[in-house]
Design an enzyme around this catalytic site. Structure first.
Site, PDB file in Angstrom:
ATOM      1  N   GLN A  58       0.972   3.471  -6.658  1.00 16.89           N
ATOM      2  CA  GLN A  58       2.392   1.690  -6.607  1.00 16.89           C
ATOM      3  C   GLN A  58       0.971   0.819  -7.049  1.00 16.89           C
ATOM      4  O   GLN A  58       1.475  -0.007  -7.826  1.00 16.89           O
ATOM      5  CB  GLN A  58       2.304   1.861  -5.467  1.00 16.89           C
TER       6      GLN A  58
ATOM      7  N   GLY B 219      17.811   9.387  -2.580  1.00 18.36           N
ATOM      8  CA  GLY B 219      16.456   9.238  -3.976  1.00 18.36           C
ATOM      9  C   GLY B 219      16.175  10.359  -4.768  1.00 18.36           C
ATOM     10  O   GLY B 219      16.497  11.847  -4.975  1.00 18.36           O
ATOM     11  N   ALA B 220      15.201   9.416  -5.747  1.00 21.16           N
ATOM     12  CA  ALA B 220      14.580  10.561  -6.448  1.00 21.16           C
ATOM     13  C   ALA B 220      13.479   9.906  -6.788  1.00 21.16           C
ATOM     14  O   ALA B 220      12.680  10.929  -7.911  1.00 21.16           O
ATOM     15  CB  ALA B 220      15.835  10.965  -8.133  1.00 21.16           C
TER      16      ALA B 220
ATOM     17  N   CYS C  62       6.896  -0.164   0.656  1.00 18.44           N
ATOM     18  CA  CYS C  62       8.170   0.145   1.483  1.00 18.44           C
ATOM     19  C   CYS C  62       7.038  -0.901   2.883  1.00 18.44           C
ATOM     20  O   CYS C  62       7.558  -1.032   3.861  1.00 18.44           O
ATOM     21  CB  CYS C  62       8.205   1.514   1.826  1.00 18.44           C
ATOM     22  N   ASN C  63       5.509  -0.254   2.375  1.00 18.36           N
ATOM     23  CA  ASN C  63       5.382  -1.315   3.385  1.00 18.36           C
ATOM     24  C   ASN C  63       4.392  -2.733   3.123  1.00 18.36           C
ATOM     25  O   ASN C  63       3.584  -3.003   4.929  1.00 18.36           O
ATOM     26  CB  ASN C  63       3.470  -0.341   4.717  1.00 18.36           C
ATOM     27  N   ARG C  64       4.150  -3.081   2.824  1.00 23.01           N
ATOM     28  CA  ARG C  64       3.609  -4.109   2.356  1.00 23.01           C
ATOM     29  C   ARG C  64       4.138  -4.865   1.073  1.00 23.01           C
ATOM     30  O   ARG C  64       4.499  -4.003   0.236  1.00 23.01           O
ATOM     31  CB  ARG C  64       2.313  -4.401   1.906  1.00 23.01           C
TER      32      ARG C  64
ATOM     33  N   ASP D   3       9.012   8.681  -6.217  1.00 18.95           N
ATOM     34  CA  ASP D   3       7.842   9.289  -5.880  1.00 18.95           C
ATOM     35  C   ASP D   3       8.127  10.525  -4.265  1.00 18.95           C
ATOM     36  O   ASP D   3       7.808  11.814  -4.037  1.00 18.95           O
ATOM     37  CB  ASP D   3       6.716   9.025  -5.774  1.00 18.95           C
TER      38      ASP D   3
ATOM     39  N   GLU E 281      -3.562   7.688   2.442  1.00 20.95           N
ATOM     40  CA  GLU E 281      -2.695   8.253   1.121  1.00 20.95           C
ATOM     41  C   GLU E 281      -2.590   8.563  -0.267  1.00 20.95           C
ATOM     42  O   GLU E 281      -2.569   6.657  -0.368  1.00 20.95           O
ATOM     43  CB  GLU E 281      -0.813   8.001   2.176  1.00 20.95           C
TER      44      GLU E 281
END
Length: 424
Positions: free
Chosen positions: A118, A187-188, A50-52, A190, A112
């Site tokens: 990921q 959503g489901a 989501c960030n990169r 992590d 984090e």
């Protein structure tokens, strides 16, 4: 074969652009194979969160511009559209960047833990697509070891500061008592799993989990005392929610402005708090313009996150020191790939002389020479052939005062550095 890390992240590009270059997990394998087929690309790995979005590639000399051109072309962007938002790291800097990413030092939330999972997912996809060779595979294995050591040897993960935790903290600031709130999780994966865990600890009044696959929603809801619905049933249940937290892998919004308008009307204008932590976004940005709706996106969480970083800054400095050491260790291994092993050359040289002298000794025996004479010839001739070149070089070094070579020879042959070398 230059190593390149190329990408954009939450610091260099707005979410509207990040969602355009995000890779869907199901399509990443095909994208990897396409990238690998580009001329000059030897190995490839794609990391998309989501960030990169980042590409890690080994390319042939002269093909350094290929990955950037492919990235824009793959996402059907105009030429040059990404130029001002992209960063690129080469060789040492690329290794350091990956280590920092995997340990959470480059994340919006410092330290984090989810990013390591990921990175591992990206590694498994690249292996399945057969786009990794020895250098990148070794780099990823080294990355996992570095991340583990940082987690073990520092307090980088001592305090919970995840995106999911931050979303819950933000909701708690809006709804002082979460025990009175109904929360809808969309959503489901992590991130939603972590959000559900934090919300359960806050004893929310009601927890609803919506997901495209109902069985996954039921599994997650069952573990946290919630109620599961299918994604298609969202319009019927949206009005029940005081708080909505969304994080799916959908390529298009799952909550539209029309759906939210109807829900607000059914709630008799009671406000709704929404957090969209998905890229691409799950909630139509137009929803933020509605009265009585408070919509926060992934970039809006940064201020809340910054308040929790101080406790991790010292640990981050310790992590950087570990990374400095490990970058050099990986690069030393990588450099060794381009250097021919001298042991191989030495053995081949010795074996050629051995075979040559042995053949002559055998010929002596075949012509009736005494075995002792043939053995003496074999021993003396082989010794002279093997020692002639190094002896000549050492004599030259002694005359030139080349102490480094003399000392290295002493270590090579197991002698002390003080051993005097005498001419034969």
């Amino acid at each position: 074969m230059p190593l390149i890390a190329l990408g954009l992240n939450h610091l260099t590009a707005p979410v509207s652009l990040r969602e355009q270059v995000a890779f869907d997990a199901a399509a990443t394998g095909q994208a990897l194979r396409e990238l690998r087929r580009e001329e000059g690309v030897e190995e490839a790995l794609i990391l998309s969160t989501c960030n990169r979005t980042e590409l890690y590639v080994n390319v042939a000399a002269g093909a350094e511009a290929v990955p950037q051109a492919w990235l824009g072309r793959h996402h059907r962007l105009a030429p040059g559209r990404l130029d001002e938002y992209l960063y690129r790291h080469d060789e040492h800097a690329a290794v350091r960047h990956l280590f920092r990413v995997a340990t959470g030092l480059d994340s919006m939330v410092l330290g984090e833990p989810q990013i390591l999972g990921q990175v591992k997912d990206a590694y498994h996809r690249a292996r399945a697509a057969q786009t990794l060779g020895a250098p990148l595979d070794r780099l990823l294995q080294h990355t996992f070891a570095v991340a583990k050591r940082v987690r073990t040897d520092t307090r980088i993960g001592a305090h919970t500061v995840s995106v999911a935790f931050t979303a819950v903290r933000l909701a708690e600031q809006v709804f002082t008592d979460l025990k009175q709130a109904c929360v809808l999780l969309i959503g489901a994966g992590d991130t939603i799993e972590l959000a559900a865990r934090h919300l359960a600890e806050k004893h929310v009044r009601r927890l609803i989990v919506a997901n495209r696959t109902l069985e996954n929603a039921q599994d997650l809801a069952g573990r946290h005392g919630g109620y599961a619905i299918a994604l298609s049933d969202l319009p019927q249940h949206l009005a029940e929610a005081d708080i909505v937290i969304a994080s799916t892998a959908s390529r298009t919004p799952v909550l539209t402005r029309t759906m939210v308008e109807r829900a607000i009307a059914a709630r008799r204008r009671r406000p709704m708090f929404m957090v969209d932590i998905a890229v691409p976004r799950d909630i139509d940005p137009a929803v933020g313009a509605l009265d009585d709706v408070y919509l926060y996106g992934i970039d809006d969480l940064k201020q809340v996150i910054d308040d929790h970083l101080r406790s991790r800054e010292a640990a981050a400095r310790e992590a950087e020191a570990i990374i400095d050491l490990q970058v050099e260790r990986y690069m030393a291994w990588r450099r060794a790939l381009t250097v021919r092993n001298p042991v191989v050359d030495l053995r081949q040289h010795a074996e050629r002389h051995r075979d040559e002298v042995l053949a002559k000794a055998q010929a002596m025996l075949a012509h009736g020479k005494p075995p002792a004479e043939a053995l003496a010839f074999l021993a003396n001739t082989l010794t002279n052939k093997l020692l002639h070149q190094p002896s000549a070089r050492l004599r030259e070094a002694a005359l030139a005062g080349d102490l480094d070579l003399l000392h290295a020879a002493g270590r090579l042959y197991g002698q002390s550095e003080e051993t005097e070398l005498r001419e034969e």
